[in-house]
Design a protein around this motif. Structure first.
Motif, PDB file in Angstrom:
ATOM      1  N   UNK A  13     -34.870  31.552   4.091  1.00 24.91           N
ATOM      2  CA  UNK A  13     -34.864  32.624   5.077  1.00 24.91           C
ATOM      3  C   UNK A  13     -36.020  32.435   6.052  1.00 24.91           C
ATOM      4  N   UNK A  14     -35.736  32.533   7.340  1.00 21.91           N
ATOM      5  CA  UNK A  14     -36.744  32.300   8.363  1.00 21.91           C
ATOM      6  C   UNK A  14     -37.040  33.524   9.224  1.00 21.91           C
ATOM      7  N   UNK A  15     -36.271  34.582   9.056  1.00 20.56           N
ATOM      8  CA  UNK A  15     -36.487  35.810   9.814  1.00 20.56           C
ATOM      9  C   UNK A  15     -36.808  36.942   8.851  1.00 20.56           C
ATOM     10  N   UNK A  16     -37.957  37.577   9.071  1.00 17.87           N
ATOM     11  CA  UNK A  16     -38.445  38.596   8.142  1.00 17.87           C
ATOM     12  C   UNK A  16     -38.632  39.935   8.836  1.00 17.87           C
ATOM     13  N   UNK A  93     -36.694  39.117  -7.309  1.00 19.18           N
ATOM     14  CA  UNK A  93     -37.293  40.403  -6.932  1.00 19.18           C
ATOM     15  C   UNK A  93     -36.657  40.984  -5.675  1.00 19.18           C
ATOM     16  N   UNK A  94     -35.771  40.232  -5.033  1.00 16.81           N
ATOM     17  CA  UNK A  94     -35.138  40.699  -3.816  1.00 16.81           C
ATOM     18  C   UNK A  94     -35.851  40.280  -2.544  1.00 16.81           C
ATOM     19  N   UNK A  95     -36.763  39.329  -2.636  1.00 16.96           N
ATOM     20  CA  UNK A  95     -37.525  38.873  -1.480  1.00 16.96           C
ATOM     21  C   UNK A  95     -36.935  37.592  -0.909  1.00 16.96           C
ATOM     22  N   UNK A  96     -37.118  37.406   0.406  1.00 17.15           N
ATOM     23  CA  UNK A  96     -36.703  36.176   1.055  1.00 17.15           C
ATOM     24  C   UNK A  96     -37.846  35.177   1.068  1.00 17.15           C
ATOM     25  N   UNK A  97     -37.531  33.891   1.029  1.00 18.81           N
ATOM     26  CA  UNK A  97     -38.553  32.844   1.006  1.00 18.81           C
ATOM     27  C   UNK A  97     -38.088  31.635   1.798  1.00 18.81           C
ATOM     28  N   UNK A  98     -39.046  30.802   2.173  1.00 17.91           N
ATOM     29  CA  UNK A  98     -38.716  29.514   2.773  1.00 17.91           C
ATOM     30  C   UNK A  98     -39.922  28.592   2.650  1.00 17.91           C
ATOM     31  N   UNK A  99     -39.689  27.347   2.262  1.00 20.14           N
ATOM     32  CA  UNK A  99     -40.743  26.347   2.246  1.00 20.14           C
ATOM     33  C   UNK A  99     -41.108  26.006   3.691  1.00 20.14           C
ATOM     34  N   UNK A 127     -36.175  40.805   3.831  1.00 18.52           N
ATOM     35  CA  UNK A 127     -35.201  40.232   4.757  1.00 18.52           C
ATOM     36  C   UNK A 127     -33.956  41.108   4.807  1.00 18.52           C
ATOM     37  N   UNK A 128     -33.240  40.995   5.905  1.00 21.42           N
ATOM     38  CA  UNK A 128     -31.943  41.629   6.058  1.00 21.42           C
ATOM     39  C   UNK A 128     -30.871  40.549   5.965  1.00 21.42           C
TER      40      UNK A 128
END
Length: 233
Positions: A13-16, A93-99, A127-128
């Motif tokens: 995910x890249x948009x927060x 946990x419901x969170x978005x991430x990206x390396x 994130x949405x």
């Protein structure tokens, strides 16, 4: 926690959302990070006025800094391995991430020991559902996943546990989605290697791919390029 089901759900995910993490989320993240901490590397949550090194991210206000130790030859591989486990638990946990491989280290002025450096970072936050811009970026950045045949070097039909491990590897993130790790299986001896371990990104990708294989196959790895996998009894 069984992380294998999360492997299939997690996407970059890249948009927060601009909303900062709640007091509860950093505490949970810190517990996860401490669980996966070890010698030769460390991870640190950083919140502040963050700017990505290139323009594919937006709304980033929290990252997990991946800090390598020059004295440990396996430091970056360990960061890839344990960092990916942190990513999967954060996803649960419901969170978005990206390396984020091209991280601007000047954005996070933290204290480092003499032999430490920030190898990369992981963006993290709320994130949405992916919007058009993010879907387009993902489409451009990701090509078709390599087949198991393309990712392996095998002499005969491998055991089922090896196939399950490789199915998890197919879903592992990698720099530019190149999937550079080759898994060899000969008489149940499994090894994993990249063409150039001195390359910063490949060492990290090796660790990430090893983590996914271990989740799918059940077992543990020895550190290093071309080292073996120890299957659980």
């Amino acid at each position: 926690m069984d992380l294998l089901p999360i492997v299939e759900k997690r996407i970059s995910r890249r948009t927060y959302q601009p909303t900062p993490l709640t007091d509860k989320d950093p505490s949970s993240l810190q517990m996860i990070i401490e669980r996966y901490s070890g010698p030769g590397y460390r991870m640190q949550i950083y919140e502040g006025n963050l700017k990505a090194h290139y323009g594919l991210f937006s709304g980033v206000n929290t990252v997990i800094l991946m800090i390598a130790d020059k004295k440990d030859p396996y430091s970056e591989e360990k960061l890839g391995y344990y960092g990916e486990l942190v990513v999967l638990e954060a996803t649960a946990l419901g969170l978005g991430t990206c390396w984020m491989g091209m991280y601007n280290t000047k954005s996070a002025p933290i204290s480092l020991a003499e032999d430490e450096y920030i190898a990369l970072a992981i963006t993290i936050g709320y994130v949405e559902a992916p919007k058009m811009k993010e879907r387009l970026i993902r489409k451009v950045a990701h090509r078709k996943t390599k087949s198991i045949e393309e990712l392996t070097n095998i002499e005969k039909k491998p055991p089922e546990w090896f196939v399950k491990g490789m199915e998890a590897v197919q879903l592992a993130p990698s720099a530019m989605n190149r999937q550079p790790v080759t898994f060899t299986c000969r008489d149940d001896l499994v090894t994993a290697s990249v063409s150039d371990i001195s390359t910063h990104a490949m060492a990290i990708d090796l660790g990430i791919a090893k983590a996914h294989f271990a989740l799918g196959a059940g077992g543990s790895w020895e550190w290093g390029n071309g080292e073996k996998f120890n299957k659980n009894d």
